[in-house]
Design a protein around this motif. Structure first.
Motif, PDB file in Angstrom:
ATOM      1  N   ILE A  53       0.815  -1.194   0.052  1.00  0.00           N
ATOM      2  CA  ILE A  53      -0.001  -0.027  -0.167  1.00  0.00           C
ATOM      3  C   ILE A  53       0.874   1.137   0.045  1.00  0.00           C
ATOM      4  O   ILE A  53       1.962   1.471   0.815  1.00  0.00           O
ATOM      5  CB  ILE A  53      -0.986   0.017   1.083  1.00  0.00           C
ATOM      6  CG1 ILE A  53      -2.054   0.958   1.106  1.00  0.00           C
ATOM      7  CG2 ILE A  53      -0.382  -0.022   2.407  1.00  0.00           C
ATOM      8  CD1 ILE A  53      -3.445   1.052   2.038  1.00  0.00           C
ATOM      9  N   GLY A  54       0.700   2.051  -0.882  1.00  0.00           N
ATOM     10  CA  GLY A  54       1.437   3.324  -0.780  1.00  0.00           C
ATOM     11  C   GLY A  54       1.191   4.505   0.227  1.00  0.00           C
ATOM     12  O   GLY A  54       0.293   4.052   1.094  1.00  0.00           O
ATOM     13  N   PRO A  55       1.996   5.529   0.208  1.00  0.00           N
ATOM     14  CA  PRO A  55       2.053   6.310   1.566  1.00  0.00           C
ATOM     15  C   PRO A  55       0.458   6.870   1.839  1.00  0.00           C
ATOM     16  O   PRO A  55       0.308   7.139   2.813  1.00  0.00           O
ATOM     17  CB  PRO A  55       2.820   7.429   1.073  1.00  0.00           C
ATOM     18  CG  PRO A  55       3.731   6.513   0.233  1.00  0.00           C
ATOM     19  CD  PRO A  55       3.125   5.894  -0.524  1.00  0.00           C
ATOM     20  N   SER A  56      -0.129   7.089   0.716  1.00  0.00           N
ATOM     21  CA  SER A  56      -1.605   8.020   0.989  1.00  0.00           C
ATOM     22  C   SER A  56      -2.551   6.890   1.098  1.00  0.00           C
ATOM     23  O   SER A  56      -3.690   7.048   1.340  1.00  0.00           O
ATOM     24  CB  SER A  56      -1.654   8.856  -0.218  1.00  0.00           C
ATOM     25  OG  SER A  56      -2.045   8.081  -1.299  1.00  0.00           O
ATOM     26  N   GLY A  57      -2.316   5.584   0.582  1.00  0.00           N
ATOM     27  CA  GLY A  57      -3.355   4.393   0.774  1.00  0.00           C
ATOM     28  C   GLY A  57      -3.958   4.475  -0.357  1.00  0.00           C
ATOM     29  O   GLY A  57      -5.171   3.652  -0.426  1.00  0.00           O
ATOM     30  N   THR A  58      -3.726   5.144  -1.649  1.00  0.00           N
ATOM     31  CA  THR A  58      -4.779   4.945  -2.753  1.00  0.00           C
ATOM     32  C   THR A  58      -4.065   4.129  -3.639  1.00  0.00           C
ATOM     33  O   THR A  58      -4.816   3.572  -4.533  1.00  0.00           O
ATOM     34  CB  THR A  58      -4.734   6.538  -3.341  1.00  0.00           C
ATOM     35  OG1 THR A  58      -3.231   6.832  -3.787  1.00  0.00           O
ATOM     36  CG2 THR A  58      -5.196   7.424  -2.407  1.00  0.00           C
ATOM     37  N   THR A  71      -7.329  -7.695   1.709  1.00  0.00           N
ATOM     38  CA  THR A  71      -7.265  -6.355   1.644  1.00  0.00           C
ATOM     39  C   THR A  71      -6.333  -5.575   2.574  1.00  0.00           C
ATOM     40  O   THR A  71      -6.432  -5.894   3.879  1.00  0.00           O
ATOM     41  CB  THR A  71      -8.649  -5.873   1.792  1.00  0.00           C
ATOM     42  OG1 THR A  71      -9.520  -6.655   0.850  1.00  0.00           O
ATOM     43  CG2 THR A  71      -8.610  -4.307   1.591  1.00  0.00           C
ATOM     44  N   ILE A  72      -5.263  -4.895   1.935  1.00  0.00           N
ATOM     45  CA  ILE A  72      -4.594  -4.144   2.705  1.00  0.00           C
ATOM     46  C   ILE A  72      -4.912  -2.670   2.854  1.00  0.00           C
ATOM     47  O   ILE A  72      -5.588  -2.068   2.144  1.00  0.00           O
ATOM     48  CB  ILE A  72      -3.047  -4.085   2.057  1.00  0.00           C
ATOM     49  CG1 ILE A  72      -1.999  -3.659   2.958  1.00  0.00           C
ATOM     50  CG2 ILE A  72      -3.149  -3.286   0.814  1.00  0.00           C
ATOM     51  CD1 ILE A  72      -0.722  -3.630   2.694  1.00  0.00           C
ATOM     52  N   SER A  73      -4.897  -2.067   4.051  1.00  0.00           N
ATOM     53  CA  SER A  73      -5.383  -0.689   4.417  1.00  0.00           C
ATOM     54  C   SER A  73      -4.249  -0.013   5.434  1.00  0.00           C
ATOM     55  O   SER A  73      -3.593  -0.553   5.953  1.00  0.00           O
ATOM     56  CB  SER A  73      -6.596  -0.610   5.016  1.00  0.00           C
ATOM     57  OG  SER A  73      -6.707  -1.483   6.009  1.00  0.00           O
ATOM     58  N   ARG A  74      -4.458   1.096   5.392  1.00  0.00           N
ATOM     59  CA  ARG A  74      -3.739   1.953   6.636  1.00  0.00           C
ATOM     60  C   ARG A  74      -4.316   2.967   7.007  1.00  0.00           C
ATOM     61  O   ARG A  74      -5.108   3.681   6.516  1.00  0.00           O
ATOM     62  CB  ARG A  74      -2.239   2.516   5.860  1.00  0.00           C
ATOM     63  CG  ARG A  74      -2.404   3.514   4.778  1.00  0.00           C
ATOM     64  CD  ARG A  74      -1.180   3.637   4.089  1.00  0.00           C
ATOM     65  NE  ARG A  74      -0.060   4.082   4.889  1.00  0.00           N
ATOM     66  CZ  ARG A  74       1.325   4.097   4.682  1.00  0.00           C
ATOM     67  NH1 ARG A  74       1.772   3.527   3.321  1.00  0.00           N
ATOM     68  NH2 ARG A  74       1.893   4.643   5.274  1.00  0.00           N
ATOM     69  N   ASP A  75      -3.999   3.463   8.270  1.00  0.00           N
ATOM     70  CA  ASP A  75      -4.557   4.619   9.261  1.00  0.00           C
ATOM     71  C   ASP A  75      -3.187   5.437   9.305  1.00  0.00           C
ATOM     72  O   ASP A  75      -2.456   4.908  10.427  1.00  0.00           O
ATOM     73  CB  ASP A  75      -5.053   3.857  10.510  1.00  0.00           C
ATOM     74  CG  ASP A  75      -5.769   5.362  11.301  1.00  0.00           C
ATOM     75  OD1 ASP A  75      -5.361   6.459  11.045  1.00  0.00           O
ATOM     76  OD2 ASP A  75      -6.574   4.958  11.992  1.00  0.00           O
TER      77      ASP A  75
END
Length: 116
Positions: A53-58, A71-75
């Motif tokens: 996942i990229g720095p902005s999450g997009t 599914t990968i996600s980040r906060d």
């Protein structure tokens, strides 16, 4: 001091789900691509790439073996990255690790065991 702490692993039956979490500190989180890898029994010298996942999450990228199931996600406020794993199968049994593109460092990982 760099820290990557994975959690959320456990024992689950085939077809079940788990959500892994990873907290990171000691590096430039906002510039980091974050990854999930896994290491399967008998392959201690190999870590399999699962997701990015990229720095902005997009931007996200998945290995063919998990695409459509994981599914990968980040906060970014919490400096956390997650891996939602659905439709788990026994071959998903492994130690799961998160990784930052900014540092050459691996945490302890979290064990996922999927029973048939």
């Amino acid at each position: 001091q760099v820290q990557l702490v994975e959690s959320g692993g456990g024992l689950v039956q085939a077809g079940g789900s788990l959500r892994l979490s990873c907290s990171g500190s000691g590096f430039s989180w906002e510039d980091s691509n974050m990854y999930w890898y896994r290491q399967t029994p008998g392959k201690e010298r190999e870590r399999e790439f699962l997701a990015l996942i990229g720095p902005s999450g997009t931007i996200t990228t998945y290995a063919p073996s998990v695409r459509g199931r994981f599914t990968i996600s980040r906060d970014n406020l919490a400096k956390m990255v997650y891996l939602q794993m659905n439709s788990l199968q026994p071959e998903d049994t492994a130690i799961y690790y998160c990784k930052s593109s900014e540092v050459d460092f691996w945490g302890q990982g979290t064990q996922v065991t999927v029973s048939s």
